[in-house]
Scaffold this active site. Structure first.
Site, mmCIF file in Angstrom:
data_model
loop_
_atom_site.group_PDB
_atom_site.id
_atom_site.type_symbol
_atom_site.label_atom_id
_atom_site.label_comp_id
_atom_site.label_asym_id
_atom_site.label_seq_id
_atom_site.Cartn_x
_atom_site.Cartn_y
_atom_site.Cartn_z
ATOM 1 N N GLN A 219 22.103 28.292 -50.021
ATOM 2 C CA GLN A 219 21.320 29.024 -50.781
ATOM 3 C C GLN A 219 20.642 28.366 -51.766
ATOM 4 O OE1 GLN A 219 24.178 29.645 -49.962
ATOM 5 N NE2 GLN A 219 25.674 30.182 -51.829
ATOM 6 N N GLU B 141 -15.933 3.964 -33.044
ATOM 7 C CA GLU B 141 -14.718 4.932 -32.942
ATOM 8 C C GLU B 141 -15.663 6.169 -32.801
ATOM 9 O OE1 GLU B 141 -11.614 5.071 -35.863
ATOM 10 O OE2 GLU B 141 -10.707 3.068 -34.970
ATOM 11 N N GLN C 49 37.987 3.943 -48.828
ATOM 12 C CA GLN C 49 36.855 4.731 -48.154
ATOM 13 C C GLN C 49 37.726 5.864 -47.327
ATOM 14 O OE1 GLN C 49 33.705 4.105 -48.321
ATOM 15 N NE2 GLN C 49 33.407 5.929 -47.162
ATOM 16 N N HIS D 16 38.198 9.546 -48.509
ATOM 17 C CA HIS D 16 36.834 10.489 -48.590
ATOM 18 C C HIS D 16 36.931 11.754 -47.685
ATOM 19 C CE1 HIS D 16 34.144 9.079 -51.568
ATOM 20 N NE2 HIS D 16 34.201 7.711 -51.267
ATOM 21 N N ASN E 26 27.646 19.095 -47.672
ATOM 22 C CA ASN E 26 28.590 19.314 -46.233
ATOM 23 C C ASN E 26 27.481 19.392 -45.350
ATOM 24 O OD1 ASN E 26 27.490 21.864 -46.421
ATOM 25 N ND2 ASN E 26 29.552 22.736 -47.213
ATOM 26 N N HIS F 246 -19.055 9.376 -40.230
ATOM 27 C CA HIS F 246 -18.280 8.281 -41.261
ATOM 28 C C HIS F 246 -19.364 7.157 -41.510
ATOM 29 C CE1 HIS F 246 -14.458 10.178 -40.303
ATOM 30 N NE2 HIS F 246 -13.973 9.458 -40.934
ATOM 31 N N TYR G 242 21.071 18.130 -56.001
ATOM 32 C CA TYR G 242 22.167 18.981 -55.394
ATOM 33 C C TYR G 242 23.013 18.287 -55.760
ATOM 34 C CZ TYR G 242 25.211 21.847 -53.000
ATOM 35 O OH TYR G 242 26.301 22.777 -52.711
ATOM 36 N N SER H 248 30.910 9.027 -45.028
ATOM 37 C CA SER H 248 30.675 7.862 -45.761
ATOM 38 C C SER H 248 31.441 6.839 -44.748
ATOM 39 C CB SER H 248 31.522 7.943 -46.993
ATOM 40 O OG SER H 248 31.215 6.933 -47.806
ATOM 41 N N ASP I 277 30.532 2.664 -56.602
ATOM 42 C CA ASP I 277 30.550 3.997 -56.348
ATOM 43 C C ASP I 277 30.428 4.590 -57.851
ATOM 44 O OD1 ASP I 277 31.069 4.065 -53.839
ATOM 45 O OD2 ASP I 277 33.038 4.239 -53.917
ATOM 46 N N GLU J 141 27.196 1.532 -44.195
ATOM 47 C CA GLU J 141 26.723 2.029 -45.587
ATOM 48 C C GLU J 141 27.306 1.077 -46.710
ATOM 49 O OE1 GLU J 141 28.941 5.536 -46.851
ATOM 50 O OE2 GLU J 141 27.379 5.918 -48.347
ATOM 51 N N HIS J 142 28.466 0.844 -46.781
ATOM 52 C CA HIS J 142 29.122 -0.407 -47.542
ATOM 53 C C HIS J 142 29.428 -1.285 -46.787
ATOM 54 C CE1 HIS J 142 29.835 3.724 -49.589
ATOM 55 N NE2 HIS J 142 29.366 3.141 -50.720
#
Lengths: 428, 428
Positions: free
Chosen positions: B186, B410, B255, B258, B209, B415, B124, B233, B356, B322-323
């Site tokens: 969708q 067990e 950063q 963003h 998003n 088994h 995506y 981010s 990036d 993250e970074h």
């Protein structure tokens, strides 16, 4: 078992359909319990241990004395067996270690990764009629191999407030130190959010009933990682005239005894095998202590006769079984063409129970078709990779303009500027 | 930026707290849309494309002509830059390939694993003001390296019904063939459940998003795997007198541009650096086209002054950014002691924008503290491991009794029986 002969491809999806597990009906209850544990800590855990498990636990943490007592009270032969199994499991999981390579993608641009143990992990071991010490081996050994710095274990005690000796022996054997007598949703909540006595962890592992599974799913949207989605256990067997019907029946039953919802499939290209296996099933079923459970789950299970090996492997790849046993003269063909399965058992002398307990592979495997996208548990589940890069002056000179052009085309001018300033600095 | 000097350890948690993202309020809407796509297929996708994106799309699939037109219309310099970046990314991700080792855990007991590409994956790519072709590199390259047999891409078109040329150029460059002009909830629904034109996939990758993120979370409880939970981010910068304030400011801004919710932290042991960076920030901010966004996210951002490097690295490990950019005379110390971060950038000439876009590492990274348990995207995310075992007659002779003892303890007699029958057969 239901017998289906030569199904059309269009029917496969329907035949292979697993019962849908709708956990949304449990969401409300589970969310309420989790919230209360988050806000109420130990007090809430105590309340739900009483309410759900009829337990009156004052101190959750298992003491040194209890551990020693458990070790003492474990049967000597069982200890030896667990010890040997643990060595096999250790050997196999240690072979999964990999090296990270440092590479220079452009002159002066160095990139590499580093595998790091997840710091804090929580292992959940369900209660129930039997002590599932084998799951401690499967979760505890990879966690100790990678070196997680905090490993805690939660499991519900028996009604006498104690943990089974084999649980304590095994946990101690694999090097775990911190055990809590907590089960169910409240255990997952305690490990996710932390309480006065239970530390919060970064990732939660282990099987459980629908409540535990739902709880894990919910906390996984609140910043805690979980191992994998869990469903009822499954086996598919590919067999033909090479297979020994007695063994096939035994393997089907060893899956069927797990629970009423166990999934069992026998797929074959050999029509005459079907009757032989059915006869064996009847014979062996009556000998089993858990025959009522096994009988019930066999009723929902299927024997599928296929035209040829090509169709058969397509069917199995569509199903994506947790366990797959292959007893066939075309073993090589099936081994090479299986795409979706959790764990594969090859040949007449490789029962699923070997992998469940002792051969070395992990028994925590993707169910419910998740083998299409998920691996069985392995040491990488207890680690995460950090990527690193170091760019020299020469490096930024070589790569700088590429970044500038791309950042500008994505309208991210500050991204571009971070490079432009450095390039300008080189020139000065 | 907010300046916090020498915070007590007890305050860290509060200082580092990220805004809570409560997706539960979106659950109802997202679930309804997903259900409708599941049941209504293309028609429902068409309806929501119109409703949410004001698009009137009859044919979702991008045609050969559209692809060729896109390639033709991409700027030549941009093509060259993307091409070079793609080679670096390919080189780094190919270095992640590992070999699986076959081992004999006991005489006659052979165990091994096999890495298999996930068959069907969906990528995506969000829409918005700029075409995020870099994300196609980051998702498409590992998918093609491991050899996923079906790779589809969904992305919303512009209001004219077309995809940006750079999107088509990049997707074609990395070897993708199947693109759909669908965005939002969708798109996630179509890839999860399949429609008349869009095939269902086993795993969905890519940013989005809050609606897209929530949709991914929901379908992940319905049998489809997803890459990782996503949040806004973030960057943390460790800097001291070795750092160049101009660069530090540029990295903070790259950063901050963003989005309003971007997270930016500067942690330092050097009090005098703070003023120098602030002066630079003011200077550079005014030059940026996205200065309103950057200004807003800087207001929520923090400069934290710490006593010493030991405390500072503890703080960063607690935050798990993250970074992480490290511009310090103690670079080695920080590199060796970082435990929780998505991607680390070392030295004065290694801006985040390198990772990036072009250096080779992946830019799909764990946000929101998930770096404690999650890795950045790598080729293993496009594969799953199948474990295999083969036990010979000698092997079951060696391991059989271990399994019998454990299965019995067990209470799983079937088994045990699957092994006992085989052992008996050996004797006969």
């Amino acid at each position: 078992m239901q017998i289906i002969k030569y199904p059309q491809k269009g029917e496969w999806k329907f035949i292979l359909k697993r019962p849908e597990i709708d956990s949304s009906v449990l969401n409300l209850t589970v969310t309420q319990v989790l919230d209360e544990v988050k806000n109420g800590g130990d007090k809430a855990v105590r309340k739900f241990s009483h309410k759900f498990d009829n337990l009156d636990i004052q101190t959750f943490r298992v003491t040194e004395e209890e551990i020693n007592e458990g070790i003492k009270n474990t049967d000597t032969n069982l200890k030896k067996a667990i010890k040997k199994a643990s060595l096999n499991i250790k050997k196999f999981h240690e072979s999964q270690k990999t090296e990270n390579i440092k590479i220079e993608t452009m002159p002066g641009v160095h990139c590499w990764s580093k595998d790091m143990a997840i710091e804090k992990v929580g292992l959940y071991i369900p209660g129930g009629t039997a002590p599932l010490f084998s799951t401690i081996l499967m979760l505890g050994i990879p966690a100790t191999i990678v070196g997680c710095s905090k490993i805690i274990l939660c499991t519900p005690p028996s009604i006498n407030g104690k943990l089974a000796p084999a649980i304590l022996y095994t946990a101690n054997l694999v090097g775990l130190k911190e055990f809590y007598k907590i089960g169910g949703i409240q255990a997952i909540g305690a490990m996710a959010y932390g309480t006065e006595t239970v530390p919060s962890v970064d990732k939660i592992f282990g099987p459980g009933n629908r409540y535990v599974t739902t709880a894990k799913q919910i906390v996984s949207t609140h910043g805690v990682a979980i191992d994998m989605p869990a469903g009822p256990s499954e086996v598919a067997i590919i067999a033909d005239e090479y297979a020994i019907p007695e063994f096939v029946a035994a393997d089907l039953l060893s899956q069927a005894e797990h629970g009423y919802d166990s999934q069992v499939i026998l797929a074959t290209t050999n029509n005459s095998l079907i009757e032989l296996v059915e006869t064996e099933l009847k014979k062996q079923l009556n000998e089993l202590p858990r025959k009522e459970i096994a009988k019930k789950s066999l009723e929902n299970s299927k024997i599928i006769l296929m035209q040829n090996k090509e169709e058969l492997i397509d069917l199995i790849n569509e199903y994506a079984p947790e366990h797959l046993i292959i007893s066939s003269k075309h073993e090589k063909f099936y081994e090479e063409n299986i795409i979706n399965a959790g764990s594969v058992f090859l040949g007449n002398y490789t029962p699923e129970s070997a992998g469940d307990y002792a051969s070395g592979t992990n028994h925590t495997l993707p169910t419910n078709g998740y083998a299409k996208a998920f691996s069985g548990l392995n040491i990488s589940d207890f680690m995460k990779k950090i990527s690193f890069q170091r760019i020299s002056k020469k490096g930024i000179h070589n790569i700088g303009n590429i970044i500038e052009i791309m950042a500008e085309a994505e309208h991210l001018h500050a991204h571009k500027n971070a490079v432009s300033l450095r390039l300008k600095n080189l020139d000065s």
